[in-house]
Design a protein around this motif. Structure first.
Motif, PDB file in Angstrom:
ATOM      1  N   THR A 105       0.826  -1.214   0.000  1.00 24.28           N
ATOM      2  CA  THR A 105       0.000   0.000   0.000  1.00 24.28           C
ATOM      3  C   THR A 105       0.854   1.256   0.000  1.00 24.28           C
ATOM      4  O   THR A 105       0.312   2.362  -0.061  1.00 24.28           O
ATOM      5  N   THR A 106       2.169   1.115   0.048  1.00 27.82           N
ATOM      6  CA  THR A 106       3.060   2.277   0.115  1.00 27.82           C
ATOM      7  C   THR A 106       3.452   2.723  -1.289  1.00 27.82           C
ATOM      8  O   THR A 106       4.150   1.981  -2.005  1.00 27.82           O
ATOM      9  N   PRO A 107       3.024   3.919  -1.715  1.00 34.32           N
ATOM     10  CA  PRO A 107       3.383   4.400  -3.055  1.00 34.32           C
ATOM     11  C   PRO A 107       4.899   4.467  -3.234  1.00 34.32           C
ATOM     12  O   PRO A 107       5.641   4.787  -2.310  1.00 34.32           O
ATOM     13  N   GLY A 108       5.344   4.128  -4.453  1.00 28.24           N
ATOM     14  CA  GLY A 108       6.765   4.177  -4.767  1.00 28.24           C
ATOM     15  C   GLY A 108       7.492   2.877  -4.541  1.00 28.24           C
ATOM     16  O   GLY A 108       8.611   2.698  -5.045  1.00 28.24           O
ATOM     17  N   THR A 109       6.920   1.945  -3.791  1.00 26.97           N
ATOM     18  CA  THR A 109       7.562   0.650  -3.587  1.00 26.97           C
ATOM     19  C   THR A 109       7.308  -0.250  -4.791  1.00 26.97           C
ATOM     20  O   THR A 109       6.370  -0.051  -5.564  1.00 26.97           O
ATOM     21  N   LEU A 110       8.166  -1.258  -4.935  1.00 24.06           N
ATOM     22  CA  LEU A 110       7.995  -2.184  -6.056  1.00 24.06           C
ATOM     23  C   LEU A 110       6.660  -2.909  -5.972  1.00 24.06           C
ATOM     24  O   LEU A 110       5.996  -3.141  -6.994  1.00 24.06           O
ATOM     25  N   GLY A 111       6.268  -3.266  -4.750  1.00 24.97           N
ATOM     26  CA  GLY A 111       5.000  -3.960  -4.572  1.00 24.97           C
ATOM     27  C   GLY A 111       3.805  -3.117  -4.944  1.00 24.97           C
ATOM     28  O   GLY A 111       2.788  -3.634  -5.421  1.00 24.97           O
ATOM     29  N   HIS A 112       3.892  -1.809  -4.738  1.00 24.89           N
ATOM     30  CA  HIS A 112       2.796  -0.912  -5.103  1.00 24.89           C
ATOM     31  C   HIS A 112       2.782  -0.667  -6.613  1.00 24.89           C
ATOM     32  O   HIS A 112       1.711  -0.708  -7.256  1.00 24.89           O
ATOM     33  N   THR A 113       3.976  -0.421  -7.184  1.00 21.66           N
ATOM     34  CA  THR A 113       4.062  -0.169  -8.627  1.00 21.66           C
ATOM     35  C   THR A 113       3.572  -1.369  -9.429  1.00 21.66           C
ATOM     36  O   THR A 113       2.880  -1.219 -10.441  1.00 21.66           O
ATOM     37  N   THR A 114       3.918  -2.579  -8.982  1.00 20.93           N
ATOM     38  CA  THR A 114       3.483  -3.786  -9.693  1.00 20.93           C
ATOM     39  C   THR A 114       1.966  -3.893  -9.719  1.00 20.93           C
ATOM     40  O   THR A 114       1.360  -4.246 -10.746  1.00 20.93           O
ATOM     41  N   GLY A 166      -5.252 -22.996  -8.792  1.00 19.60           N
ATOM     42  CA  GLY A 166      -4.911 -23.046 -10.215  1.00 19.60           C
ATOM     43  C   GLY A 166      -4.737 -21.678 -10.834  1.00 19.60           C
ATOM     44  O   GLY A 166      -5.058 -21.481 -12.011  1.00 19.60           O
ATOM     45  N   ILE A 167      -4.237 -20.715 -10.068  1.00 16.76           N
ATOM     46  CA  ILE A 167      -3.976 -19.377 -10.604  1.00 16.76           C
ATOM     47  C   ILE A 167      -2.908 -19.480 -11.694  1.00 16.76           C
ATOM     48  O   ILE A 167      -1.929 -20.216 -11.564  1.00 16.76           O
ATOM     49  N   ASP A 168      -3.083 -18.720 -12.767  1.00 20.08           N
ATOM     50  CA  ASP A 168      -2.165 -18.823 -13.904  1.00 20.08           C
ATOM     51  C   ASP A 168      -0.772 -18.298 -13.572  1.00 20.08           C
ATOM     52  O   ASP A 168       0.231 -18.962 -13.843  1.00 20.08           O
ATOM     53  N   VAL A 169      -0.679 -17.099 -13.021  1.00 15.21           N
ATOM     54  CA  VAL A 169       0.625 -16.476 -12.789  1.00 15.21           C
ATOM     55  C   VAL A 169       0.671 -15.865 -11.397  1.00 15.21           C
ATOM     56  O   VAL A 169      -0.246 -15.135 -10.993  1.00 15.21           O
ATOM     57  N   ALA A 170       1.751 -16.144 -10.682  1.00 14.79           N
ATOM     58  CA  ALA A 170       2.024 -15.484  -9.405  1.00 14.79           C
ATOM     59  C   ALA A 170       3.263 -14.621  -9.566  1.00 14.79           C
ATOM     60  O   ALA A 170       4.278 -15.066 -10.110  1.00 14.79           O
ATOM     61  N   LEU A 171       3.179 -13.369  -9.094  1.00 14.89           N
ATOM     62  CA  LEU A 171       4.318 -12.449  -9.114  1.00 14.89           C
ATOM     63  C   LEU A 171       4.865 -12.356  -7.700  1.00 14.89           C
ATOM     64  O   LEU A 171       4.135 -11.994  -6.771  1.00 14.89           O
ATOM     65  N   LEU A 172       6.147 -12.665  -7.517  1.00 11.54           N
ATOM     66  CA  LEU A 172       6.735 -12.726  -6.185  1.00 11.54           C
ATOM     67  C   LEU A 172       7.665 -11.546  -5.950  1.00 11.54           C
ATOM     68  O   LEU A 172       8.710 -11.419  -6.610  1.00 11.54           O
ATOM     69  N   LEU A 173       7.249 -10.671  -5.018  1.00 15.11           N
ATOM     70  CA  LEU A 173       8.093  -9.573  -4.557  1.00 15.11           C
ATOM     71  C   LEU A 173       8.342  -9.803  -3.070  1.00 15.11           C
ATOM     72  O   LEU A 173       7.760  -9.146  -2.206  1.00 15.11           O
ATOM     73  N   VAL A 174       9.172 -10.797  -2.786  1.00 13.99           N
ATOM     74  CA  VAL A 174       9.416 -11.203  -1.406  1.00 13.99           C
ATOM     75  C   VAL A 174      10.923 -11.248  -1.176  1.00 13.99           C
ATOM     76  O   VAL A 174      11.699 -11.363  -2.121  1.00 13.99           O
ATOM     77  N   PRO A 175      11.388 -11.147   0.070  1.00 17.06           N
ATOM     78  CA  PRO A 175      12.823 -11.254   0.338  1.00 17.06           C
ATOM     79  C   PRO A 175      13.374 -12.601  -0.113  1.00 17.06           C
ATOM     80  O   PRO A 175      12.664 -13.611  -0.139  1.00 17.06           O
ATOM     81  N   ALA A 176      14.670 -12.611  -0.450  1.00 16.21           N
ATOM     82  CA  ALA A 176      15.296 -13.833  -0.949  1.00 16.21           C
ATOM     83  C   ALA A 176      15.160 -14.984   0.031  1.00 16.21           C
ATOM     84  O   ALA A 176      14.940 -16.135  -0.369  1.00 16.21           O
ATOM     85  N   GLU A 177      15.242 -14.680   1.336  1.00 18.02           N
ATOM     86  CA  GLU A 177      15.214 -15.753   2.321  1.00 18.02           C
ATOM     87  C   GLU A 177      13.846 -16.429   2.431  1.00 18.02           C
ATOM     88  O   GLU A 177      13.739 -17.535   2.964  1.00 18.02           O
ATOM     89  N   SER A 178      12.807 -15.776   1.939  1.00 18.94           N
ATOM     90  CA  SER A 178      11.482 -16.402   2.005  1.00 18.94           C
ATOM     91  C   SER A 178      10.974 -16.846   0.629  1.00 18.94           C
ATOM     92  O   SER A 178       9.824 -17.271   0.498  1.00 18.94           O
ATOM     93  N   ALA A 179      11.826 -16.767  -0.381  1.00 16.75           N
ATOM     94  CA  ALA A 179      11.394 -17.093  -1.740  1.00 16.75           C
ATOM     95  C   ALA A 179      10.993 -18.556  -1.869  1.00 16.75           C
ATOM     96  O   ALA A 179       9.947 -18.878  -2.455  1.00 16.75           O
ATOM     97  N   MET A 180      11.797 -19.474  -1.310  1.00 18.74           N
ATOM     98  CA  MET A 180      11.481 -20.893  -1.449  1.00 18.74           C
ATOM     99  C   MET A 180      10.174 -21.245  -0.753  1.00 18.74           C
ATOM    100  O   MET A 180       9.348 -21.998  -1.291  1.00 18.74           O
TER     101      MET A 180
END
Length: 710
Positions: free
Chosen positions: A31-40, A80-94
């Protein structure tokens, strides 16, 4: 003819759920403008023409853009969602990827960096990602990537703040783009400012699962794409890249590649950036050339070549007519045409006569054409003279160097050119040489005639396009059958000595000199007497590949006494260089073959592309001469012949100043047979080298004087 050789073991997804998804989940929505998660989120909801379902995930919950923020992937009320976009820290990616796979996600785009490009720990995590994809069937895009941009229709599965501006400045070209890195890809996407507009962009990052070849192959089958461009830091799988390049070629879609990481410095940088295997650049060159990939040297050249082909299509652009109001620019252009190996077109007499009816008497009406500054102030003069020029059958390209920006005057001249060029059958190539832009420059872009910014770049682009047109015009070059080969794959003892290697070559129809193996000096002397002097003696020892370097070769022996002495020297040298006694098998006593052209034919197993054949100047000076060319195997005879003709020594095979022609046909036949032997030996053999392979007079064949198998 046989059909083209295609590796049927290579498989590609159709990527339909990725490129035309019905549902998208954004994990790390903010919800924070300017962050990658908001821009996406804004890119998907506001700047895309996406009518499917969008699910947002943020552990804090709440709401964004009228959408519920679910605290976890498992809380999303969809499977069965077609595409998931992951903007998460590397340590929680797996952990996040595992949760996506459990929910039946088809494609996961991992934007996050910090994996293999940082070292062993990151490579270990990527191995886990790859294993997850193989185990669950969920495909992984990335990590460390900029995502996917589609502009027709608009769909931005990316965190880039520039997506909102992509494709807004003019009509889109039907050009697809695949890059590993995001920065260079974004630079190319902004090529729309100079009139080169991409309609699809895939940024693949570290390519833990899906790689560049997947997207090149998809673009080859995409009905909305006519031309494909790629920037590659490393080639993950040579066979997959070759299969994708073949698909593009079969579809009639030129593939333009910028392969970076050519130098030792560049290779190290590629490793640290995307942890890719850069590959031997000479092999990359050979593979690109063989499969019709247009290789360019930098981003400017990529944009120039892409812009030209997208405008004029695939055609030969070698006969150039230069038109200019500057005599100096005309001469400079002619210089650059010659330097590029292109041709100044010879104008038809009727063309010159028609121009002479309207031009001033002091105008230059041959090539280059200079109507002088009068053409700047007389629009009708330009049109009357340009019309026959654009109709001349001996002209492929009208090159127009624009040396200066005179505002309205230059704009008027350009309009005159465009009025004629639009209706002509020739390629019109404007070159904007001034550092000052102006309305004429912008007019060229608006009208779809993206200018070049130097004569050198224009010539490079014309040369690349002409090369590709020649490649595209070739017929079937599939591998042809070679008669007389063994029906069963041969067995090779490893390590393999020269005698064993030559025996295998003989099975495949490549003969050696008359020779016998001897275990003692007396045996060698007797065999030399039977063969006839002069002879050569060569050490036979398992694992000894380069005998001359340890004194294991003695040449031009003319008597039995010399043979006995040579045998003793060879054995002493072997002992001095600590060749194990049990490895020594004696010597080969061979007839001396001195009248012929010495070549090298070798094959090695490249780490990326697999079997690669090398042909060129042979003998003891092979490293000094460095006169070789390469091709990827399997290959047809025509491909082998082109590789041979890229060497300087190939010219020595023809008759010259009383010297006889050499047996070129037998050489090509031997190249085919040596290639067939290597492929039959299988993966246990890393290299096979015949050096020298002596090419005798025409009709007398070739002789393998030495052979090494590793």
């Amino acid at each position: 003819m046989n059909p083209p050789t295609i590796d049927t073991s290579v498989r590609f997804d159709n990527l339909a759920a990725l490129t035309q998804p019905r549902s998208v989940m954004i994990v790390g929505a903010s919800t924070t403008p300017g962050t990658l998660g908001h821009t996406t989120v804004l890119n998907v909801l506001e700047h895309s023409d996406f009518a499917g379902e969008v699910y947002l995930v943020n552990p804090k919950g709440g709401e964004l853009q009228g959408k519920t923020l679910y605290p976890g992937v498992g809380d999303v009320p969809a499977h069965g969602i077609d595409v998931a976009l992951l903007l998460v820290p590397a340590e929680s990616a797996m952990e996040t990827l595992a949760a996506c796979a459990a929910r039946g996600v088809r494609y996961a785009i991992v934007f996050t960096g910090g994996f293999a490009e940082l070292g062993e720990a990151g490579r270990s995590v990527e191995a886990e990602m790859r294993a997850l994809a193989e185990r669950t069937g969920m495909r992984i895009y990335g990590p460390n990537c900029a995502g996917m941009t589609m502009l027709a229709p608009r769909l931005g599965l990316t965190f880039s703040t520039e997506f909102r501006n992509d494709g807004r400045s003019g009509a889109l070209s039907r050009i697809g783009l695949v890059t590993q890195g995001g920065g260079l890809g974004r630079s190319l996407m902004q090529g729309d400012e100079r009139g080169v507009r991409f309609s699809r962009w895939f940024s693949t990052g570290n390519e833990v699962d899906l790689d560049s070849a997947d997207f090149i192959h998809w673009l080859a089958n995409d009905p909305a794409t006519d031309l494909i461009c790629t920037v590659m830091e490393g080639i993950k799988s040579g066979p997959r890249f070759v299969a994708a390049a073949q698909a593009a070629r079969r579809a009639g879609k030129p593939l333009i590649a910028l392969k970076i990481g050519r130098s030792d410095f560049g290779k190290k940088a590629a490793q640290s950036h995307t942890a890719s295997l850069a590959g031997e650049d000479v092999v990359n060159d050979a593979v690109f050339s063989q499969y019709g990939v247009i290789r360019v040297e930098d981003l400017d050249e990529l944009l120039d070549v892409a812009g030209l082909i997208s405008r004029v299509g695939v055609r030969s652009l070698q006969r150039i007519c230069v038109y200019s109001s500057s005599g100096g620019a005309g001469v400079l252009s002619a210089d650059k045409v010659g330097e590029a190996g292109l041709a100044m077109a010879t104008l038809a007499e009727a063309t010159v006569a028609e121009m002479a009816r309207h031009a001033p008497s002091y105008a230059a009406l041959t090539n280059p054409v200079d109507l002088t500054t009068k053409a700047l102030v007389d629009p009708l003069l330009a049109k009357r003279c340009l019309t026959p020029l654009f109709a001349d059958p001996g002209v492929d390209v009208v090159l127009y160097p624009i040396t200066s920006n005179y505002a309205a005057t230059t704009e008027g001249t350009v309009r005159n050119m465009l009025d004629v060029a639009r209706g002509g059958s020739k390629a019109f190539v404007p070159v904007w040489m001034s550092s000052r832009r102006g309305p004429a420059h912008d007019l060229l872009i608006q009208e779809g005639f993206a200018p070049f910014y130097s004569l050198r770049n224009a010539m490079l682009a014309l040369k690349r396009c002409s090369w590709y047109a020649q490649q595209a015009s070739r017929g079937d070059e599939s591998e042809s059958e070679v008669a007389g080969l063994p029906a069963v794959a041969p067995q090779v003892p490893l390590p393999c000595n020269e005698a064993q290697a030559k025996a295998l070559l003989a099975e495949y129809g490549v003969r050696s000199p008359r020779e016998e193996q001897a275990g003692t000096a007396e045996e060698a002397a007797a065999q030399a007497r039977g063969i006839g002097f002069p002879v050569a003696l060569k050490l036979v020892a398992d694992g000894v590949l380069h005998k001359s370097e340890i004194g294991g070769v003695q040449l031009h022996l003319r008597s039995e006494e010399q043979v006995r002495d040579a045998f003793a020297r060879i054995m002493a040298n072997a002992q001095q260089h600590r060749v194990p006694q049990q490895a020594v098998r004696g010597v080969l006593v061979s007839e001396m073959v001195t009248d012929g052209v010495e070549l090298l034919v070798g094959i090695h197993r490249d780490a990326v592309f697999g079997p690669v054949l090398t042909v060129g100047a042979g003998g003891v000076w092979v490293e000094v001469e460095a006169d070789v060319a390469r091709c990827h195997l399997p290959a047809g005879r025509a491909v082998l012949e082109r590789a041979l003709d890229r060497t300087r020594i190939a010219r020595r095979l023809a008759s010259h100043r009383g010297l006889p022609a050499r047996d070129r046909a037998a050489l090509l036949d031997a190249m085919q047979r040596i290639a067939a032997l290597f492929l039959a030996l299988g993966d246990s053999v890393q290299s096979l080298e015949v050096n020298p392979l002596v090419v005798l007079n025409d009709g007398q064949g070739v002789v393998a004087l030495d052979a090494v198998i590793e």
